[in-house]
Design a protein around this motif. Structure first.
Motif, PDB file in Angstrom:
ATOM      1  N   HIS A  26       5.639 -85.882 159.093  1.00  0.00           N
ATOM      2  CA  HIS A  26       4.310 -85.408 159.482  1.00  0.00           C
ATOM      3  C   HIS A  26       3.324 -85.475 158.317  1.00  0.00           C
ATOM      4  O   HIS A  26       3.699 -85.529 157.159  1.00  0.00           O
ATOM      5  N   ASP A  27       2.052 -85.423 158.643  1.00  0.00           N
ATOM      6  CA  ASP A  27       0.988 -85.543 157.655  1.00  0.00           C
ATOM      7  C   ASP A  27       0.017 -84.369 157.816  1.00  0.00           C
ATOM      8  O   ASP A  27      -0.358 -84.011 158.943  1.00  0.00           O
ATOM      9  N   ARG A  28      -0.345 -83.762 156.692  1.00  0.00           N
ATOM     10  CA  ARG A  28      -1.372 -82.713 156.648  1.00  0.00           C
ATOM     11  C   ARG A  28      -1.043 -81.500 157.515  1.00  0.00           C
ATOM     12  O   ARG A  28      -1.911 -80.927 158.184  1.00  0.00           O
ATOM     13  N   VAL A  29       0.221 -81.085 157.500  1.00  0.00           N
ATOM     14  CA  VAL A  29       0.593 -79.828 158.157  1.00  0.00           C
ATOM     15  C   VAL A  29       0.215 -78.669 157.238  1.00  0.00           C
ATOM     16  O   VAL A  29       0.451 -78.721 156.033  1.00  0.00           O
ATOM     17  N   TYR A  80       0.562 -74.470 156.700  1.00  0.00           N
ATOM     18  CA  TYR A  80       1.086 -73.135 157.008  1.00  0.00           C
ATOM     19  C   TYR A  80       0.152 -72.147 156.306  1.00  0.00           C
ATOM     20  O   TYR A  80       0.098 -72.094 155.081  1.00  0.00           O
ATOM     21  N   ALA A 135       9.001 -76.738 154.524  1.00  0.00           N
ATOM     22  CA  ALA A 135       7.819 -77.598 154.578  1.00  0.00           C
ATOM     23  C   ALA A 135       8.176 -78.977 154.068  1.00  0.00           C
ATOM     24  O   ALA A 135       8.743 -79.129 152.981  1.00  0.00           O
ATOM     25  N   GLY A 173       6.874 -83.459 154.390  1.00  0.00           N
ATOM     26  CA  GLY A 173       5.807 -84.350 154.818  1.00  0.00           C
ATOM     27  C   GLY A 173       4.731 -84.577 153.776  1.00  0.00           C
ATOM     28  O   GLY A 173       4.709 -83.978 152.708  1.00  0.00           O
ATOM     29  N   THR A 216       1.322 -81.768 152.767  1.00  0.00           N
ATOM     30  CA  THR A 216       1.594 -80.471 153.385  1.00  0.00           C
ATOM     31  C   THR A 216       1.082 -79.340 152.489  1.00  0.00           C
ATOM     32  O   THR A 216       1.188 -79.409 151.263  1.00  0.00           O
ATOM     33  N   CYS A 219       7.428 -82.958 149.587  1.00  0.00           N
ATOM     34  CA  CYS A 219       6.028 -82.805 150.003  1.00  0.00           C
ATOM     35  C   CYS A 219       5.129 -83.585 149.050  1.00  0.00           C
ATOM     36  O   CYS A 219       4.571 -83.040 148.094  1.00  0.00           O
ATOM     37  N   GLY A 261       1.461 -82.471 148.029  1.00  0.00           N
ATOM     38  CA  GLY A 261       1.270 -81.219 148.765  1.00  0.00           C
ATOM     39  C   GLY A 261       0.903 -80.079 147.836  1.00  0.00           C
ATOM     40  O   GLY A 261       0.739 -80.237 146.627  1.00  0.00           O
ATOM     41  N   CYS A 301       1.738 -75.692 147.372  1.00  0.00           N
ATOM     42  CA  CYS A 301       2.347 -74.417 147.760  1.00  0.00           C
ATOM     43  C   CYS A 301       1.662 -73.365 146.908  1.00  0.00           C
ATOM     44  O   CYS A 301       2.007 -73.161 145.736  1.00  0.00           O
ATOM     45  N   SER A 346       2.796 -83.012 143.595  1.00  0.00           N
ATOM     46  CA  SER A 346       2.533 -81.751 144.284  1.00  0.00           C
ATOM     47  C   SER A 346       2.280 -80.621 143.289  1.00  0.00           C
ATOM     48  O   SER A 346       2.600 -80.724 142.100  1.00  0.00           O
TER      49      SER A 346
END
Length: 358
Positions: free
Chosen positions: A2-5, A7, A31, A33, A36, A56, A59, A61, A87
């Motif tokens: 997936h892309d650009r999820v 949370y 997480a 992708g 993310t 990720c 991404g 966090c 990331s």
């Protein structure tokens, strides 16, 4: 895949203490992708880890609060042969994770771990090294400006095979074990960290420790090499300030080691260590083992400037005389007897262990 999820602002109680224990892997958030983001979540009582931030790429966090995880607060994982991830793990607050605050796993590359606060975890930040051909190890990592308090009973930073990485500006306090432990580190920098013990450490622990790494898969040994240790402060340790066991070509500059044990210890496996412009002060200032090779220059050792030579005033016996009480601060130190206008160089650190040069 997936892309650009995203949370965002989740509040989860994992209920480990209430009996949620039947799953082998039960991270509150897993997480994956591209691009993310996990941000502003509050996670309590995880059955396993709080957040598994896995592969990720590019991404983030950020700004999460994690308390009471039964394994790791935040796991950052990369698969074997993974590309540069780029990331960021930043601004998270982690309390009372049972194993580690933040753990890097397998061949994760290109991650920034910055500005996190880790409290009451056995390890603050650690690398899980699976060995060459068995999952790999992290590389190209930046660990900066994190706070690690009360790493209770274990090492604040466990950095196995620290490779092409920077560890800088971290504040470590209240640990009862090693502050920063590097095994098999290559081409990396440890700079500007503040490491403070709790005053109860044994002599087997140190503020900064550098050693080799044995591969559990094939028993091959990776020696630490080309490590730069600069501008760090180690204090309130009953053990050692800096302990280099097995390492080649280490640069040690501008550090302050003010401890209750051995301020700087170079084992026989320490080769080509250059130590200059450091403040080295302990119950034993320098512990230099036979077989270690080193160059010491412009250090303050036990409150004495060791910049190549000292002077002995007129009226004092020559250092080779049996009545002399002058001992060297380190092997290779030079002294000038002012009255006799004679130079001497130390071949040991005991009485009369001097050779006349002119």
């Amino acid at each position: 895949g997936h892309d650009r999820v995203i949370y965002d602002s989740l509040f989860v109680i994992g209920n480990r203490s209430g009996g949620n224990t039947s799953f082998t892997v039960a991270d509150i958030i897993t997480a994956v992708g591209f691009r993310t983001i996990v941000k502003d979540c509050i996670l309590y009582d995880a059955p396993d880890s709080g957040i598994m931030f896995s592969n990720c790429t590019r991404g983030a966090c950020i700004n999460n609060y994690i308390e009471g995880a039964s394994d790791v607060g935040i796991y950052s994982n990369g698969s074997v042969g993974s590309a540069y991830q780029g990331s960021v793990i930043s601004g998270n607050r982690i309390k009372s994770a049972a194993v580690t605050g933040i753990a890097l796993k397998r061949e994760i590359r290109g991650v920034v771990i910055d500005g996190n606060s880790i409290l009451d975890c056995p390890n603050g930040i650690s690398y899980e090294d699976f060995g060459v051909g068995n999952g790999g190890h992290p590389s190209d990592i930046t660990i900066s400006d994190n706070q690690i308090f009360n790493a209770n009973g274990n090492t604040a930073m466990v950095l196995n095979r620290l490779t092409n990485s920077v560890v800088t500006g971290n504040n470590i306090a209240g640990t009862s074990n090693n502050g920063i432990s590097v095994s098999g580190g290559v081409n990396s920098v440890i700079s500007g960290n503040f490491v403070q013990g709790n005053g109860s450490e044994t002599s087997s622990f140190s503020g900064i420790r550098v050693d080799s790494r044995i591969d559990s898969g094939d028993a091959s040994v990776t020696r630490s090499d080309r490590m730069i240790i600069t501008g760090n402060s180690v204090s309130n340790y009953l053990g050692k300030g800096l302990w280099i066991l097995n390492a080649d070509n280490t640069s040690v500059t501008g550090n302050v080691f003010n401890v209750g044990g051995e301020a700087m210890r170079l084992e026989a496996g320490s080769t080509n260590t250059v130590a200059q412009s450091n403040f080295i002060d302990g119950a034993t200032d320098l512990s230099l083992y036979s077989g270690a090779t080193y160059l010491l220059k412009n250090n303050i050792i036990g409150g004495v400037l060791a910049d190549g030579h000292r002077t002995i005033s007129a009226g004092q016996p020559l250092p080779t005389n049996v009545s002399s009480t002058v001992t060297a601060n380190y092997i290779g130190e030079e002294i000038l007897h002012l009255a006799a206008n004679l130079w001497f160089k130390a071949y040991g650190t005991g009485l009369q262990e001097w050779s006349q040069l002119n």
